[in-house]
Enzyme design. Structure first.
Site, PDB file in Angstrom:
ATOM      1  N   ALA A  32       0.868  -1.191   0.000  1.00  0.00           N
ATOM      2  CA  ALA A  32       0.000   0.000   0.000  1.00  0.00           C
ATOM      3  C   ALA A  32       0.900   1.236   0.000  1.00  0.00           C
ATOM      4  O   ALA A  32       0.804   2.118   0.866  1.00  0.00           O
ATOM      5  CB  ALA A  32      -0.975   0.004   1.176  1.00  0.00           C
ATOM      6  N   HIS A  37       7.148   5.908   1.314  1.00  0.00           N
ATOM      7  CA  HIS A  37       7.892   4.691   0.938  1.00  0.00           C
ATOM      8  C   HIS A  37       8.813   4.976  -0.245  1.00  0.00           C
ATOM      9  O   HIS A  37       9.962   4.549  -0.274  1.00  0.00           O
ATOM     10  CB  HIS A  37       6.936   3.575   0.495  1.00  0.00           C
ATOM     11  CG  HIS A  37       6.094   2.999   1.582  1.00  0.00           C
ATOM     12  ND1 HIS A  37       4.721   3.091   1.572  1.00  0.00           N
ATOM     13  CD2 HIS A  37       6.411   2.305   2.686  1.00  0.00           C
ATOM     14  CE1 HIS A  37       4.234   2.471   2.630  1.00  0.00           C
ATOM     15  NE2 HIS A  37       5.232   1.992   3.327  1.00  0.00           N
ATOM     16  N   ARG A 188      -2.281   3.256   6.047  1.00  0.00           N
ATOM     17  CA  ARG A 188      -3.612   3.213   6.659  1.00  0.00           C
ATOM     18  C   ARG A 188      -4.482   4.400   6.256  1.00  0.00           C
ATOM     19  O   ARG A 188      -5.698   4.351   6.444  1.00  0.00           O
ATOM     20  CB  ARG A 188      -3.490   3.172   8.181  1.00  0.00           C
ATOM     21  CG  ARG A 188      -2.909   1.870   8.697  1.00  0.00           C
ATOM     22  CD  ARG A 188      -2.608   1.965  10.164  1.00  0.00           C
ATOM     23  NE  ARG A 188      -1.789   0.856  10.602  1.00  0.00           N
ATOM     24  CZ  ARG A 188      -2.260  -0.278  11.090  1.00  0.00           C
ATOM     25  NH1 ARG A 188      -3.547  -0.448  11.211  1.00  0.00           N
ATOM     26  NH2 ARG A 188      -1.439  -1.244  11.464  1.00  0.00           N
TER      27      ARG A 188
END
Ligand code: PAF
Length: 280
Positions: A32, A37, A188
């Site tokens: 995700a 990232h 999230r």
């Protein structure tokens, strides 16, 4: 970009690599992927001959089954994103490849880092993180491994694990990436409603205000003030707010001029749990 599912594929690839003195940069993720990232991957690409990013939703670090089941999984777009930042290898193992038949954690001592904050609210979480990161380090054999500072407690715990086990890897902490309104990027966030994303700015705004208050307000007073901000907000429930020593993560009662401190916060937006942190 190569996509490998097994340890063997990875090992064979490294064996075939012509130069002996190449550095491997590693970005472990649970997928995700977001710009935070990707910034870790870019940092690795800029500083290593080969960059490996892993995508593995690690079951042993979830203390609630529902949380594991709801964790966002977006493999196809993750692979496209990794390719777009010139990642060399995506390692996407199955649970069986990592854990064989025993999906369980090893026990780690992190000199007390594990009993604070996340450790209090997510039982067994850091044993799960320690287990998977150690396994992945053994498989990927990185020279440098990149982690986001948003999960600052995790970062300190991984540094401690590396130090205690004399693992031959440098752990590199990288800055938190934020949305325009200050909400820390997190996998999230994909589970938040538009309204929650918008109003999630309260987390960052609170941390910024704490950074201003720390010089002339007692910690006890700051803690109460933070509690009041969230009591007034119906969308977010405060789980903890702690000002802690950056080194050993113990909660601070007063400030010493020769130490560095950080504010740590965890909140719930309905079923989604968000954390953030800021150096003070
Ligand atoms: O920060 C994460 O995404 C995970 O905790 C990690 C380090 C990839 C281990 O599963």
């Amino acid at each position: 970009m190569k996509v490998f599912k097994t340890k063997k594929e990875l090992k064979t690839y490294f064996k075939g690599y012509s130069s002996k003195n190449f550095t491997i940069g590693f970005v472990p993720t649970m997928g995700a992927l977001h710009n935070g990232h990707l910034s870790l991957v870019k940092e690795s690409v800029d500083n290593n001959e080969i960059t490996v990013a892993s995508i593995f939703v690690n079951p042993t670090q979830f203390n609630k089954r529902e949380d594991l089941e709801n964790y966002p999984r977006t493999l196809e777009s993750d692979l496209t994103l990794l390719q777009s930042v010139s990642c060399d290898i995506a390692f996407i193992p199955s649970t069986e490849e990592i854990y064989s038949n025993t999906v369980s954690s090893n026990h780690f001592e992190f000199d007390g880092l594990e009993i604070q904050m996340e450790g209090k609210f997510r039982e067994g979480h850091f044993n799960g993180v320690g287990t998977i990161v150690k396994k992945l380090f053994e498989i990927v054999t990185p020279t440098n491994a990149y982690f986001g500072e948003k999960d600052f407690q995790q970062l300190q715990i991984i540094r401690k694990m590396v130090q205690k086990n004399h693992l031959p890897v440098s752990v590199v902490g990288c800055p938190t990436f934020r949305e325009k309104n200050g909400l820390a990027m997190s996998s999230r966030n994909q589970l938040l409603s538009e309204k929650e994303k918008e109003e999630g700015a309260i987390i960052y705004e609170t941390l910024c205000r704490v950074k201003e208050l720390i010089d002339n307000k007692a910690i006890e007073k700051i803690n109460s003030w933070v509690g009041e901000q969230f009591d007034k907000n119906p969308l977010f429930e405060l789980e903890y707010f702690v000002i802690a020593d950056e080194e050993n993560l113990t909660p601070a009662l007063t400030i010493s001029s020769n130490k560095n401190y950080r504010a740590f916060i965890a909140v719930h937006a309905d079923k989604v749990r968000l954390i953030d942190t800021m150096a003070l």
